[in-house]
Design a protein around this motif. Structure first.
Motif, PDB file in Angstrom:
ATOM      1  N   THR A 172      -5.187 -13.710  36.598  1.00 38.09           N
ATOM      2  CA  THR A 172      -5.298 -13.491  38.048  1.00 38.09           C
ATOM      3  C   THR A 172      -4.382 -14.101  39.049  1.00 38.09           C
ATOM      4  N   GLN A 173      -3.140 -14.842  38.605  1.00 39.33           N
ATOM      5  CA  GLN A 173      -2.424 -15.709  38.845  1.00 39.33           C
ATOM      6  C   GLN A 173      -1.145 -15.039  38.242  1.00 39.33           C
ATOM      7  N   THR A 174      -0.076 -15.793  39.172  1.00 41.28           N
ATOM      8  CA  THR A 174       1.450 -15.648  38.242  1.00 41.28           C
ATOM      9  C   THR A 174       2.475 -17.240  38.163  1.00 41.28           C
ATOM     10  N   SER A 175       0.921 -17.823  37.630  1.00 44.28           N
ATOM     11  CA  SER A 175       1.131 -19.264  37.024  1.00 44.28           C
ATOM     12  C   SER A 175       1.566 -19.181  35.899  1.00 44.28           C
ATOM     13  N   GLY A 176       0.835 -18.235  35.188  1.00 41.43           N
ATOM     14  CA  GLY A 176       1.654 -18.323  34.167  1.00 41.43           C
ATOM     15  C   GLY A 176       2.583 -18.233  33.261  1.00 41.43           C
ATOM     16  N   VAL A 177       3.781 -17.410  34.566  1.00 41.68           N
ATOM     17  CA  VAL A 177       4.858 -17.248  34.029  1.00 41.68           C
ATOM     18  C   VAL A 177       5.933 -18.457  33.630  1.00 41.68           C
ATOM     19  N   GLN A 178       4.877 -19.351  35.208  1.00 35.48           N
ATOM     20  CA  GLN A 178       5.970 -21.023  34.448  1.00 35.48           C
ATOM     21  C   GLN A 178       5.735 -21.355  33.487  1.00 35.48           C
ATOM     22  N   VAL A 179       4.788 -21.243  32.147  1.00 37.29           N
ATOM     23  CA  VAL A 179       4.705 -21.626  30.903  1.00 37.29           C
ATOM     24  C   VAL A 179       5.749 -21.118  30.153  1.00 37.29           C
ATOM     25  N   PHE A 198      -5.094 -10.024  39.631  1.00 36.45           N
ATOM     26  CA  PHE A 198      -6.091  -9.118  39.911  1.00 36.45           C
ATOM     27  C   PHE A 198      -7.355 -10.572  39.690  1.00 36.45           C
ATOM     28  N   ARG A 199      -8.111  -9.994  40.546  1.00 37.54           N
ATOM     29  CA  ARG A 199      -9.425 -10.700  40.391  1.00 37.54           C
ATOM     30  C   ARG A 199     -10.473 -10.111  40.499  1.00 37.54           C
ATOM     31  N   SER A 200     -11.458  -9.889  39.915  1.00 38.25           N
ATOM     32  CA  SER A 200     -12.973  -8.928  40.172  1.00 38.25           C
ATOM     33  C   SER A 200     -13.387  -8.877  41.337  1.00 38.25           C
ATOM     34  N   TYR A 212      -0.777  -9.621  45.451  1.00 38.75           N
ATOM     35  CA  TYR A 212       0.562  -9.487  44.748  1.00 38.75           C
ATOM     36  C   TYR A 212       0.912 -11.113  45.441  1.00 38.75           C
ATOM     37  N   GLN A 213       1.394 -11.972  44.456  1.00 39.92           N
ATOM     38  CA  GLN A 213       1.791 -13.316  44.255  1.00 39.92           C
ATOM     39  C   GLN A 213       3.004 -13.285  43.640  1.00 39.92           C
ATOM     40  N   ILE A 214       3.804 -14.310  44.551  1.00 33.89           N
ATOM     41  CA  ILE A 214       5.099 -15.343  44.119  1.00 33.89           C
ATOM     42  C   ILE A 214       5.316 -16.534  43.305  1.00 33.89           C
ATOM     43  N   GLU A 215       5.409 -16.856  42.461  1.00 32.76           N
ATOM     44  CA  GLU A 215       5.253 -18.038  41.817  1.00 32.76           C
ATOM     45  C   GLU A 215       7.346 -18.749  41.996  1.00 32.76           C
ATOM     46  N   GLY A 216       7.004 -20.074  42.262  1.00 32.21           N
ATOM     47  CA  GLY A 216       8.352 -21.021  42.244  1.00 32.21           C
ATOM     48  C   GLY A 216       7.908 -21.856  41.499  1.00 32.21           C
ATOM     49  N   PHE A 255      -2.830 -27.362  37.559  1.00 28.84           N
ATOM     50  CA  PHE A 255      -2.025 -27.578  36.856  1.00 28.84           C
ATOM     51  C   PHE A 255      -1.090 -28.185  37.671  1.00 28.84           C
ATOM     52  N   THR A 256      -1.218 -28.903  38.465  1.00 33.24           N
ATOM     53  CA  THR A 256      -0.433 -30.175  39.398  1.00 33.24           C
ATOM     54  C   THR A 256      -0.685 -30.999  39.971  1.00 33.24           C
ATOM     55  N   GLU A 257       0.081 -31.935  39.636  1.00 28.28           N
ATOM     56  CA  GLU A 257      -0.588 -33.832  40.230  1.00 28.28           C
ATOM     57  C   GLU A 257       0.631 -34.201  40.964  1.00 28.28           C
ATOM     58  N   LEU A 286       0.597 -21.649  51.425  1.00 29.42           N
ATOM     59  CA  LEU A 286       0.737 -21.413  49.923  1.00 29.42           C
ATOM     60  C   LEU A 286       0.348 -22.620  49.381  1.00 29.42           C
ATOM     61  N   GLY A 287      -0.155 -22.863  47.907  1.00 29.01           N
ATOM     62  CA  GLY A 287       0.081 -24.075  47.594  1.00 29.01           C
ATOM     63  C   GLY A 287       1.180 -24.267  46.427  1.00 29.01           C
ATOM     64  N   CYS A 288       1.214 -25.628  46.154  1.00 25.03           N
ATOM     65  CA  CYS A 288       2.340 -26.110  45.629  1.00 25.03           C
ATOM     66  C   CYS A 288       1.665 -27.484  44.849  1.00 25.03           C
ATOM     67  N   PHE A 309       8.386 -28.962  40.322  1.00 25.41           N
ATOM     68  CA  PHE A 309       7.653 -28.968  41.323  1.00 25.41           C
ATOM     69  C   PHE A 309       7.375 -27.340  41.384  1.00 25.41           C
ATOM     70  N   ALA A 310       5.842 -26.816  41.439  1.00 22.74           N
ATOM     71  CA  ALA A 310       5.584 -25.438  41.736  1.00 22.74           C
ATOM     72  C   ALA A 310       4.707 -25.129  42.745  1.00 22.74           C
ATOM     73  N   PHE A 311       5.021 -23.679  43.097  1.00 22.19           N
ATOM     74  CA  PHE A 311       4.532 -23.105  44.488  1.00 22.19           C
ATOM     75  C   PHE A 311       3.754 -21.777  43.898  1.00 22.19           C
ATOM     76  N   GLY A 312       3.310 -21.984  44.979  1.00 20.84           N
ATOM     77  CA  GLY A 312       2.526 -20.747  44.777  1.00 20.84           C
ATOM     78  C   GLY A 312       2.462 -19.679  46.270  1.00 20.84           C
TER      79      GLY A 312
END
Ligand code: DAH
Length: 342
Positions: A172-179, A198-200, A212-216, A255-257, A286-288, A309-312
């Protein structure tokens, strides 16, 4: 006998010259010259002819046969010529006609926007990483501090893949690639990971079940919120122009703080407020946030030693903004007349 021969000869010639196809001509040939043909039958009745007459009659039959064969051959040649000419006439090619042009495709606004974003981050030393669209619950949710009872996991939002374990889903998000990247244990990390999620969701002007998302992600020693701010401000200026101002608004992501959302000053009105930015002068892009220590830890990285740091980024949002498209559905219809404009 002589009269009969003459009759066969005349009939044969008239039939042959009346033929208009090779099949018909062959039928006529068999009916006259074939094993049971009329002329062959006539030859068989030679036994009824008086012996002294036979050489003469025989000669006459042979002459008639030769003549029929000749006419047959000539008619065949003539017929082939006529057919060939007709075919050439039908197949005539006018080489002066303009050729049909092959329809060329065109790069999609998403692709153009993605290449632009990649160019900016690669220029800052980032690596482009590819993740998997089918993902385990652990990577999409659990490792990112999204526990089992989190509303984001609601079945209305997530497409699950039927499996024995029930923990396979379409991310549902590209954030899993971080892990995944952190688990590899290669530090420091400086990556972006573009891809489909993908989201319903129902399709409308701002939603699609697939987008599409771009994870950083950056992980290294001594990474601070100042690095995050500097990097994303630089990115926003490279993408939307040197005069772009950037605003960080406090927000929450599991997942960010701390977490933030980033707005850029409206590049249409310069911040005064217009229809494009809905009067506010700012547009969210974006979110970060700083990678949550727990996320670092479960991914095998010591949060005492490393920070990150991360961003989406929503790619469609960037494409819609950059090309001033007001309906996301246009991006998925792939109408070449629309795509050609970019
Ligand atoms: N994964 C978030 C979403 O789909 C976007 C996001 C926000 C990604 C903040 C991040 C981040 O890496 O730090 O809404």
């Amino acid at each position: 006998m002589k009269a009969r021969l003459e009759q066969i000869r005349e009939k044969a010639i008239s039939q042959i010259t009346g033929c208009e196809s090779a099949e018909k001509l062959n039928e006529v040939r068999v009916a006259i010259l074939g094993k049971k043909g009329e002329l062959t039958n006539l030859l068989k009745s030679m036994k009824d002819v008086a012996p002294e007459e036979r050489p003469k009659v025989g000669q006459m039959v042979n002459e008639a046969r030769a003549e029929i064969e000749k006419v047959l051959e000539e008619h065949k040649t003539r017929m082939e010529k006529v057919l060939r000419e007709a075919r050439m006439k039908a197949e005539v090619i006018d080489v002066t006609l303009p050729a049909k042009r092959a329809q060329l495709g065109h790069r999609h606004p998403n692709t153009i926007a993605l290449e632009e974003v990649e160019r900016i981050f690669v220029g800052m030393g980032y690596e482009v990483v590819e993740g998997s669209e089918v993902e385990k619950d652990y990577y999409n949710f659990e490792a990112l501090n999204i526990p089992a009872d989190h509303p984001a996991k609601d079945e209305q939002d997530t497409f699950y893949v039927v499996s024995e374990t029930g923990d396979i889903l379409l991310r549902t998000q590209t954030s899993g690639v971080q892990v995944h990247e952190m688990e590899k244990g290669r530090l420091p990390i400086r990556m972006i990971a573009p891809g489909r999620v993908f989201r319903s969701d129902e399709v409308d002007a701002t939603h699609s079940p697939c987008f599409y998302q771009i994870e950083g992600l950056v992980v290294d020693k001594n990474i601070t919120f100042a690095d995050l701010k500097g990097t994303l401000a630089e990115f926003a200026r490279a993408l939307f122009g040197e005069d772009t101002k950037v605003k960080f608004r406090p927000h929450h992501f599991p997942f960010t703080e701390p977490s933030a959302e980033v707005d850029v000053s409206c590049f249409k009105c310069g911040g005064k407020g217009c229809r494009f930015c809905k009067g506010s002068g700012w547009i969210e892009i974006l979110g970060c946030g700083m990678v949550h220590p727990h996320v670092l830890e479960v991914s095998g990285i010591d949060p005492e030693e490393y920070t990150g740091f991360a961003f989406g980024i929503g790619l469609e949002r960037i494409a819609l903004l950059k090309y001033e498209i007001d309906d996301m559905r246009l991006l998925y219809e792939n109408d070449i007349r629309f795509l050609r404009q970019f």
